[in-house]
Scaffold this active site. Structure first.
Site, PDB file in Angstrom:
ATOM      1  N   SER A 218      -7.583   5.392  -1.305  1.00  0.00           N
ATOM      2  CA  SER A 218      -7.139   4.703  -1.759  1.00  0.00           C
ATOM      3  C   SER A 218      -8.391   5.069  -3.288  1.00  0.00           C
ATOM      4  CB  SER A 218      -7.801   2.670  -1.698  1.00  0.00           C
ATOM      5  OG  SER A 218      -8.457   3.271  -0.861  1.00  0.00           O
TER       6      SER A 218
ATOM      7  N   HIS B 238      -1.465   1.797  -1.035  1.00  0.00           N
ATOM      8  CA  HIS B 238      -1.180   2.420  -2.501  1.00  0.00           C
ATOM      9  C   HIS B 238       0.732   2.669  -2.471  1.00  0.00           C
ATOM     10  CE1 HIS B 238      -4.488   1.575  -4.339  1.00  0.00           C
ATOM     11  NE2 HIS B 238      -4.818   1.233  -3.705  1.00  0.00           N
TER      12      HIS B 238
ATOM     13  N   LYS C 168       0.730  -5.234  -4.571  1.00  0.00           N
ATOM     14  CA  LYS C 168      -0.095  -4.411  -5.585  1.00  0.00           C
ATOM     15  C   LYS C 168       1.429  -3.354  -6.545  1.00  0.00           C
ATOM     16  CE  LYS C 168      -4.224  -2.261  -3.500  1.00  0.00           C
ATOM     17  NZ  LYS C 168      -4.908  -2.355  -2.435  1.00  0.00           N
TER      18      LYS C 168
HETATM   19  C1  LIG Z   1      -5.600  -2.756  -1.563  1.00  0.00           C
HETATM   20  C2  LIG Z   1      -5.460  -2.247  -0.530  1.00  0.00           C
HETATM   21  C3  LIG Z   1      -5.132  -2.682   1.082  1.00  0.00           C
HETATM   22  C4  LIG Z   1      -5.549  -4.814   0.907  1.00  0.00           C
HETATM   23  O1  LIG Z   1      -4.384  -5.580   0.216  1.00  0.00           O
HETATM   24  P1  LIG Z   1      -4.221  -6.388  -0.167  1.00  0.00           P
HETATM   25  O2  LIG Z   1      -3.072  -6.961  -0.420  1.00  0.00           O
HETATM   26  O3  LIG Z   1      -5.107  -6.817  -1.690  1.00  0.00           O
HETATM   27  O4  LIG Z   1      -5.633  -7.417   0.929  1.00  0.00           O
HETATM   28  C5  LIG Z   1      -4.928  -2.558   2.508  1.00  0.00           C
HETATM   29  N1  LIG Z   1      -5.496  -0.981   2.668  1.00  0.00           N
HETATM   30  C6  LIG Z   1      -5.426  -0.245   1.320  1.00  0.00           C
HETATM   31  C7  LIG Z   1      -5.503   0.740   1.755  1.00  0.00           C
HETATM   32  C8  LIG Z   1      -5.525  -1.027  -0.167  1.00  0.00           C
HETATM   33  O5  LIG Z   1      -6.173  -0.058  -0.294  1.00  0.00           O
END
Ligand SMILES: *Cc1c(COP(=O)(O)O)cnc(C)c1O
Length: 399
Positions: A188, A216, A247
């Protein structure tokens, strides 16, 4: 009423002051109205390069209509955890759709990507004789999941397959009851990809199974946004396939896709599933409509990648260091905490919102702005942002 001493306040004041002095005290930015590729943030209209709204689905008319219809038909909440009475027909319908989308037997929805990662690490790695093997740059939710798991843990250097092999050959791994290799699909902070084909080879050779967190990558990578296993054509070799609904999908939630018996096991053992209430039906319906849109409007994903290529090329042409990115997450490496923060603040004044990400979230010397484009940006939006990056970057002596 005044008290002479307050055991809580005293240390909170000191700790907040410490955070402030380290530049780590968080101030929340406020979006007025919808969160869009161009949004009003803290009262200023800005080109938004900070969101994970990859496909601009947060305001898609079909998603909004689906949410409204579900409220009328199913109400606004479940008032229960899934195993009690928090499972409505819509929850099962979304899970069937996600399983079909990912090409697995089954899928299970959790409240967030964070909780699904915690749940899978904790449930699948439940004994001290198990071994959880993790990339050093995995997401915080995997790190916390590993802490809650009873398994032993080993961390390998980022994407270092020799280091992973060494762990798998260690006496600890040889003696382990179960071995799980965990990796983000897309990392990320840098926007680079896990080497899934190599990880599959090693896992198969040494009898480990694999969990991929595609937060992502969902909606971004692979056929119709099916994720990195689809991108690398190794989907049938990944046992625990994690995605988010928070996301690109545009709402909130997380899910795991895999064999039916994996899902059955998690239904009976996953603590966030057992002890925290389920999504309201409107969120479930929104996510379901988002999957339909991803299948029916593939041009959104194409536009996302075209925009990412345009923006990345523009940054490189200006002379910025964009790191190792292979995805629409493009870091602009600044290398100094204060400068990264100043860069972000001055861009904001100019109408461009790009977040500074600094030590200790990234390594010292790798302080950066992180940019994420959306399919909803116009070329004009991106060229405006590039013009401001050039102006502020020159003023700060970065290019
Ligand atoms: C954003 C993210 C999460 C968390 O996801 P949410 O649905 O916002 O709790 C988990 N793993 C990665 C790699 C992320 O970028």
């Amino acid at each position: 009423m005044t008290t002479k001493t307050d055991a809580l306040m005293d240390f909170l004041d000191a700790d907040l002051a410490q955070l402030e002095s380290e530049g780590r005290r968080v101030k929340l930015r406020v979006v007025t109205g919808r969160q869009s590729p161009v949004s009003v943030v803290d009262g200023r209209k800005v080109v938004n390069l900070t969101s994970n709204n990859y496909l601009a689905l947060t305001e898609h008319p079909r998603l909004i209509a689906a949410a409204k219809a579900a409220i009328d038909s199913h109400g606004v909440g479940t008032a229960a955890v899934r195993p009690i009475i928090g499972t409505q027909d819509v929850h099962l319908a979304l899970e069937a759709k996600l399983a079909k989308f990912k090409g697995t037997e089954s899928a299970l929805v959790f409240q967030s990507g964070f909780t699904v990662n915690v749940a899978c690490c904790q449930s699948l790695m439940s004994d001290p004789k198990d071994l959880l093997i993790s990339d050093e740059l995995n997401h915080a939710s995997i790190i916390d999941g590993a802490r809650l798991a009873k398994a032993a843990r080993k961390v390998f250097a980022h994407k270092d397959m020799k280091a992973l092999k060494d762990i798998l050959e260690s006496p600890e791994a040889r003696g382990a009851r179960r071995k799980m290799i965990v990796t983000d699909g897309v990392f990320s902070m840098d926007g680079d990809l896990a080497p899934l084909p190599e990880i599959c080879e090693l896992a198969e050779k040494y009898g480990a199974f694999i969990m991929v967190d595609d937060a992502h990558a969902s909606g971004v990578m692979g056929e119709n946004g099916r994720g990195t296993p689809s991108h690398f054509k190794v989907a049938d070799r990944i046992q625990v396939s994690i995605g988010t609904l928070s996301k690109a999908v545009g709402a909130v939630g997380g899910y795991v896709a895999g064999q039916k018996r994996l899902i059955d096991y998690l239904v009976s053992t996953a603590r966030p599933f057992t002890f925290s209430s389920s999504h309201p039906p409107s969120v479930i319906a929104t996510c379901s409509a988002a999957i339909d849109v991803m299948l029916e409007e593939p041009e959104r994903i194409q536009k996302l990648w075209d925009n990412a290529a345009h923006f990345k090329a523009g940054l490189k042409k200006l002379g910025f260091d964009t790191g190792m990115s292979e995805t629409p997450i493009t870091p602009v490496i600044v290398g100094d905490t204060k400068k990264a923060q100043e860069f972000s603040a001055r861009l904001f004044e100019e109408g461009v919102f790009a977040l500074a990400i600094t030590f200790p979230i990234v390594a010292r010397g790798k302080d950066r702005l992180r940019t994420i484009v959306s399919s909803g940006h116009t070329t004009k939006d991106l060229d405006f942002a590039l013009e401001k990056f050039a102006k502020v970057g020159r003023a700060l002596g970065l290019i």
